[in-house]
Design a protein around this motif. Structure first.
Motif, mmCIF file in Angstrom:
data_model
loop_
_atom_site.group_PDB
_atom_site.id
_atom_site.type_symbol
_atom_site.label_atom_id
_atom_site.label_comp_id
_atom_site.label_asym_id
_atom_site.label_seq_id
_atom_site.Cartn_x
_atom_site.Cartn_y
_atom_site.Cartn_z
ATOM 1 N N VAL A 1 -44.525 -32.558 40.803
ATOM 2 C CA VAL A 1 -45.684 -33.521 41.317
ATOM 3 C C VAL A 1 -46.118 -34.449 40.980
ATOM 4 N N LYS A 2 -46.061 -35.261 42.336
ATOM 5 C CA LYS A 2 -46.241 -36.702 42.154
ATOM 6 C C LYS A 2 -47.322 -37.286 42.883
ATOM 7 N N ALA A 3 -47.867 -37.402 41.590
ATOM 8 C CA ALA A 3 -49.792 -38.257 42.613
ATOM 9 C C ALA A 3 -49.094 -39.136 43.151
ATOM 10 N N GLY B 1 -45.935 -46.725 37.034
ATOM 11 C CA GLY B 1 -46.153 -46.356 35.660
ATOM 12 C C GLY B 1 -46.753 -44.428 35.481
ATOM 13 N N ARG B 2 -46.590 -44.373 37.208
ATOM 14 C CA ARG B 2 -47.269 -42.641 37.450
ATOM 15 C C ARG B 2 -46.803 -41.404 36.267
ATOM 16 N N GLY B 3 -45.034 -42.186 35.780
ATOM 17 C CA GLY B 3 -44.374 -40.927 35.147
ATOM 18 C C GLY B 3 -45.186 -40.659 33.059
ATOM 19 N N LYS B 4 -45.617 -42.657 32.697
ATOM 20 C CA LYS B 4 -46.277 -42.005 31.504
ATOM 21 C C LYS B 4 -47.243 -41.738 31.713
ATOM 22 N N VAL C 1 -45.336 -32.539 46.618
ATOM 23 C CA VAL C 1 -44.831 -32.302 46.440
ATOM 24 C C VAL C 1 -42.906 -32.204 46.541
ATOM 25 N N GLU C 2 -41.882 -31.809 44.835
ATOM 26 C CA GLU C 2 -40.609 -32.860 45.155
ATOM 27 C C GLU C 2 -39.630 -31.593 44.637
ATOM 28 N N GLU C 3 -38.498 -31.049 45.068
ATOM 29 C CA GLU C 3 -38.265 -30.423 44.874
ATOM 30 C C GLU C 3 -37.223 -30.829 43.727
ATOM 31 N N ARG D 1 -28.344 -39.536 34.944
ATOM 32 C CA ARG D 1 -27.733 -40.987 35.146
ATOM 33 C C ARG D 1 -29.219 -41.500 36.211
ATOM 34 N N GLU D 2 -29.580 -42.640 35.544
ATOM 35 C CA GLU D 2 -30.701 -43.324 36.056
ATOM 36 C C GLU D 2 -30.497 -44.834 36.259
ATOM 37 N N PHE D 3 -30.801 -45.537 37.276
ATOM 38 C CA PHE D 3 -30.243 -46.631 37.573
ATOM 39 C C PHE D 3 -31.680 -47.403 37.687
HETATM 40 P P1 ADP Z 1 -43.917 -43.542 38.470
HETATM 41 O O1 ADP Z 1 -42.127 -45.093 38.399
HETATM 42 O O2 ADP Z 1 -44.374 -43.971 38.961
HETATM 43 O O3 ADP Z 1 -43.218 -43.592 36.872
HETATM 44 P P2 ADP Z 1 -41.105 -41.629 39.322
HETATM 45 O O4 ADP Z 1 -41.357 -41.187 40.404
HETATM 46 O O5 ADP Z 1 -39.636 -42.700 38.803
HETATM 47 O O6 ADP Z 1 -42.771 -42.063 38.605
HETATM 48 O O7 ADP Z 1 -40.911 -40.730 38.724
HETATM 49 C C1 ADP Z 1 -41.049 -41.104 36.499
HETATM 50 C C2 ADP Z 1 -39.836 -40.146 35.614
HETATM 51 O O8 ADP Z 1 -40.167 -38.784 37.065
HETATM 52 C C3 ADP Z 1 -38.470 -40.726 37.128
HETATM 53 O O9 ADP Z 1 -37.980 -41.451 36.002
HETATM 54 C C4 ADP Z 1 -37.851 -39.618 37.060
HETATM 55 O O10 ADP Z 1 -37.042 -39.931 35.857
HETATM 56 C C5 ADP Z 1 -38.546 -38.001 36.966
HETATM 57 N N1 ADP Z 1 -39.378 -37.672 38.237
HETATM 58 C C6 ADP Z 1 -38.755 -38.127 38.926
HETATM 59 N N2 ADP Z 1 -39.552 -37.502 41.037
HETATM 60 C C7 ADP Z 1 -38.533 -36.302 40.091
HETATM 61 C C8 ADP Z 1 -37.838 -35.037 40.576
HETATM 62 N N3 ADP Z 1 -38.086 -35.492 41.717
HETATM 63 N N4 ADP Z 1 -36.845 -34.431 39.981
HETATM 64 C C9 ADP Z 1 -36.577 -35.098 39.034
HETATM 65 N N5 ADP Z 1 -37.153 -35.802 38.479
HETATM 66 C C10 ADP Z 1 -37.780 -36.398 38.898
#
Ligand code: ADP
Ligand code: MG
Length: 385
Positions: free
Chosen positions: A44-46, A52-55, A97-99, A105-107
């Protein structure tokens, strides 16, 4: 002009860039239903105009639909403060809302405008994700950059070199080349000043996917895209900025206490410099442009007065096309309406300057007229102590 992550992802997807399955929700019930559709486990993503939402707790892995609803309620109920929003944060009006994707790996991958070379620059890093700012700061050698020639465009061999340097090989490497080429097309065709995928991921199943997306459109090109104005989410903008936009005024919010009304961008820059030199801190600047009317000046003044950080006002006008008496009338109209008692210092020069100064001194406002720019700036700084 900014747009939300989900909108940026729709654009990327229309250019063949893979994104996770997702739904946008406007209520916590919709969040729950979307979570059910995803099978319970989801992310779930605001949606706010900031990263910087993740943190900051704006992105969360959810295990069952009721949890999604609860979290949705929490997000819709408050402002989300992240390292990029400022202390007041931003209202959450939409939730994506995402799967939940299993990430291997993250780039980091983006294309933006490089002001020094006046060209698009592609930036990539094998250490993408939420700590990219720290990577850039502490180990800048881990950030790859490629300045793109506007005539030749981006060439596939250049994209391949980047993909290889990111440590990709085989089909994922070829997918990455295609993705980079498509990203460049997005940038050009949609008139972007930034397209950023952070993180771009390789999933555990071995697919490349854009897990986050940020797109900024070049404001000067918005008129070429009829659909852009409708994409704007006004809840994410400063109301004063929206108002300024309506009257075609350039309003920039800053952090100090002196509101600045000026005409012309160059004069605005000089005004900020001189104020700073005198030890003052501008709260904003509002550029009324070259040929403003009395109404426009009054509106500009109203906007400055609505900024709660403003403790005093500095007006710096050079009357060229614009007459000083017109400015004075605008100020008197707006300040009179709200019974403004804040100290105002005016520096004026140019056509009808004497008339302008006289109107102000007879207005009954708490106004002083400076002899020149330096004198006027010193006065307002002194008055605010
Ligand atoms: P922000 O850049 O605002 O912090 P992100 O969309 O990059 O927000 O999400 C933060 C982290 O959450 C990403 O680096 C990733 O690791 C994880 N994430 C985001 N979306 C998903 C998803 N659909 N499935 C799994 N992990 C996700
Ligand atoms: Mg991100």
């Amino acid at each position: 002009m900014n747009i939300h992550e989900y909108q940026a992802k729709e654009i990327l997807s229309s250019y063949g860039i893979p994104i996770p399955r997702g739904r946008v929700a406007l209520t916590s019930d919709q969040v729950e239903r979307a979570a059910k559709m995803m099978g319970g486990r989801c992310v779930v993503k605001a949606q706010i105009y900031a990263g910087g939402r993740g943190k900051a707790g704006g992105v969360k892995l959810i295990h069952y639909p009721e949890q999604a609803q609860e979290y949705g309620k929490e997000l819709f109920g408050r402002n989300l403060v992240t390292s990029q929003t400022g202390p007041e944060g931003l209202k959450v009006r939409r939730i994506l809302v995402e799967e939940a994707v299993e990430i291997a790996r993250e780039f980091y991958l983006s294309i933006t405008l490089d002001r020094e070379s006046s060209r698009y620059v592609l930036i990539a890093s094998a250490e993408g994700g939420m700590d990219i700012e720290e990577v850039a700061h502490k180990s800048p050698e881990k950030i790859l950059t490629l300045i793109i020639d506007p005539l030749g465009g981006l060439r596939p061999y250049q994209a391949r070199k980047i993909a290889l340097e990111l440590g990709l090989f085989g089909t994922v490497c070829e997918d990455c080349v295609e993705l980079i080429m498509n990203l460049y097309r997005v940038c050009q065709e949609k008139d972007c000043s930034l397209v950023e995928i952070n993180p771009l991921v390789v999933t555990k199943a071995g697919w490349l996917m854009a897990m986050d997306a940020k797109i900024t459109f070049d404001d000067n090109a918005v008129y070429r895209h009829r659909e852009y104005p409708d994409m704007m989410d006004y809840s994410q903008l400063d109301p004063l900025e929206i108002n300024a936009g309506k009257y075609d005024l350039a309003y920039i919010k800053l952090t100090g206490s002196i509101g600045c009304l000026v005409n012309g961008a160059g004069l605005a820059m000089a005004t900020l410099d001189v104020l700073k030199e005198c030890g003052g801190e501008p709260a904003n600047f509002l550029d009324v442009g070259g040929g403003a009317t009395r109404e426009k000046v009054a509106e500009a003044f109203r906007i400055i007065l609505q900024d709660k950080d403003v403790k005093g006002i500095f007006v710096n006008i050079f009357g060229g096309i614009m007459r000083c008496d017109v400015i004075a009338h605008g100020i008197i109209e707006a300040a009179g309406e709200v019974h403004c008692t804040l100290p105002i210092v005016v520096r004026m020069d140019g056509s009808k300057v004497e008339e302008g100064k006289q109107l102000l001194s007879e207005s009954g406002l708490n106004v002083q007229v400076g002899v020149n720019l330096g004198d006027a700036a010193a006065r307002i700084v002194q008055m605010l102590g």
